[in-house]
Design a protein around this motif. Structure first.
Motif, PDB file in Angstrom:
ATOM      1  N   TYR A  53      24.903 -27.051 -19.019  1.00  0.00           N
ATOM      2  CA  TYR A  53      25.105 -26.263 -17.809  1.00  0.00           C
ATOM      3  C   TYR A  53      26.307 -26.820 -17.044  1.00  0.00           C
ATOM      4  O   TYR A  53      26.503 -28.031 -16.979  1.00  0.00           O
ATOM      5  N   LYS A  54      27.088 -25.915 -16.446  1.00  0.00           N
ATOM      6  CA  LYS A  54      28.250 -26.293 -15.653  1.00  0.00           C
ATOM      7  C   LYS A  54      28.096 -25.754 -14.241  1.00  0.00           C
ATOM      8  O   LYS A  54      27.657 -24.620 -14.033  1.00  0.00           O
ATOM      9  N   TRP A  55      28.463 -26.575 -13.259  1.00  0.00           N
ATOM     10  CA  TRP A  55      28.316 -26.184 -11.865  1.00  0.00           C
ATOM     11  C   TRP A  55      29.343 -25.126 -11.487  1.00  0.00           C
ATOM     12  O   TRP A  55      30.539 -25.279 -11.732  1.00  0.00           O
ATOM     13  N   ASN A  56      28.865 -24.027 -10.882  1.00  0.00           N
ATOM     14  CA  ASN A  56      29.728 -22.965 -10.373  1.00  0.00           C
ATOM     15  C   ASN A  56      29.941 -23.215  -8.885  1.00  0.00           C
ATOM     16  O   ASN A  56      29.008 -23.096  -8.083  1.00  0.00           O
ATOM     17  N   PRO A  84      30.270 -31.238 -11.759  1.00  0.00           N
ATOM     18  CA  PRO A  84      28.926 -31.605 -12.217  1.00  0.00           C
ATOM     19  C   PRO A  84      28.480 -30.760 -13.415  1.00  0.00           C
ATOM     20  O   PRO A  84      28.681 -29.541 -13.445  1.00  0.00           O
ATOM     21  N   TRP A  85      27.872 -31.415 -14.381  1.00  0.00           N
ATOM     22  CA  TRP A  85      27.300 -30.759 -15.551  1.00  0.00           C
ATOM     23  C   TRP A  85      25.867 -31.253 -15.738  1.00  0.00           C
ATOM     24  O   TRP A  85      25.491 -32.334 -15.275  1.00  0.00           O
ATOM     25  N   LEU A  86      25.058 -30.463 -16.429  1.00  0.00           N
ATOM     26  CA  LEU A  86      23.719 -30.844 -16.844  1.00  0.00           C
ATOM     27  C   LEU A  86      23.568 -30.573 -18.340  1.00  0.00           C
ATOM     28  O   LEU A  86      24.058 -29.558 -18.842  1.00  0.00           O
ATOM     29  N   ILE A  87      22.886 -31.489 -19.038  1.00  0.00           N
ATOM     30  CA  ILE A  87      22.517 -31.238 -20.430  1.00  0.00           C
ATOM     31  C   ILE A  87      21.004 -31.239 -20.492  1.00  0.00           C
ATOM     32  O   ILE A  87      20.351 -32.247 -20.210  1.00  0.00           O
ATOM     33  N   LEU A  94      16.549 -34.114 -18.852  1.00  0.00           N
ATOM     34  CA  LEU A  94      17.770 -33.647 -18.195  1.00  0.00           C
ATOM     35  C   LEU A  94      18.718 -34.820 -18.024  1.00  0.00           C
ATOM     36  O   LEU A  94      18.297 -35.915 -17.624  1.00  0.00           O
ATOM     37  N   ASP A  95      19.987 -34.605 -18.325  1.00  0.00           N
ATOM     38  CA  ASP A  95      20.994 -35.649 -18.113  1.00  0.00           C
ATOM     39  C   ASP A  95      22.112 -35.082 -17.251  1.00  0.00           C
ATOM     40  O   ASP A  95      22.704 -34.042 -17.584  1.00  0.00           O
TER      41      ASP A  95
END
Length: 232
Positions: free
Chosen positions: A58-61, A44-47, A35-36
């Motif tokens: 992923y993008k923070w809602n 905030p985003w996650l890859i 996870l990055d």
């Protein structure tokens, strides 16, 4: 926490006054490997890298207060790890692949666009880091020497810079200890090694080139599951 087991479930944990607790579970059954976390336009985003599918972004809602799937990275199979870095304020990511070439991609406002392929057969670990005012990229390999790449501002590409004799690295970490810049390489097939960055001056005036040398003054020992760094 990425879960790489076949029936694993990658989970995000949140901290309160009593410690960490489970906050959100991501998709199961995909053998996730890394996870990055990063921020794009203050969001905030996650890859999430997985063994069975291309990396998911992923993008923070902000309304639901959780991460939602934004997109998949295109044409990116067998990606073991994704690491992000910035060049002059522009977001880039490095996709580390065990089979095939690793890739460097740049954020273009709406999507990531490939800018470079790197020869990296057998790679499961990478680390972009800054040292002595320059940008480096450590890229591991299970089949040959690991490499350190140097960012070239003129071509806007990484160029091969130095080979490191470390067997099967699974993680790199860069830190400074007692005025020493150290690159740590955790090995799956041998000892964990510490490389010290040193400045080497050439015959040309004011031209310096920094390389990494295995530091004989640094010893990594394990005692009761705790890693200790001893410096002379």
């Amino acid at each position: 926490m990425a879960d790489s087991s076949k029936a694993g479930l990658t989970t995000l944990y949140r901290c309160n006054s009593n410690g960490f607790y489970s906050y959100q579970s991501l998709h199961p059954w995909h053998c996730d490997t890394h996870l990055d976390f990063l921020e794009v336009d203050r969001t905030p985003w996650l890859i999430l890298s997985s063994a069975s599918q291309p990396p998911i972004v992923y993008k923070w809602n902000h309304v639901l207060r959780q991460f939602e799937i934004h997109c998949h990275l295109p044409d990116a199979t067998d990606v073991w790890m994704v690491k992000h870095f910035h060049v002059n304020g522009v977001l880039h990511i490095c996709l580390t692949r065990f089979i095939g070439d690793s890739r460097v991609m740049r954020w273009e406002g709406q999507q990531f666009v490939e800018v470079q392929a790197l020869l990296s057969r057998g790679s499961k670990a990478a680390l972009p880091f800054s040292v002595a005012g320059r940008l480096d990229l450590a890229m591991g390999s299970d089949y040959s020497f690991s490499r350190v790449y140097l960012w070239d501002s003129a071509s806007q590409r990484f160029q091969p810079f130095q080979e490191l004799n470390v067997r099967g690295p699974r993680a790199f970490s860069f830190l400074s200890v007692d005025s020493k810049d150290l690159l740590l390489a955790a090995s799956f097939k041998g000892k964990t090694l510490a490389y010290q960055h040193q400045q080497l001056f050439t015959s040309q005036p004011f031209l310096a080139c920094g390389v990494f040398h295995l530091d004989s003054a640094v010893e990594l020992k394990s005692h009761k599951r705790k890693a200790t760094i001893l410096t002379a």
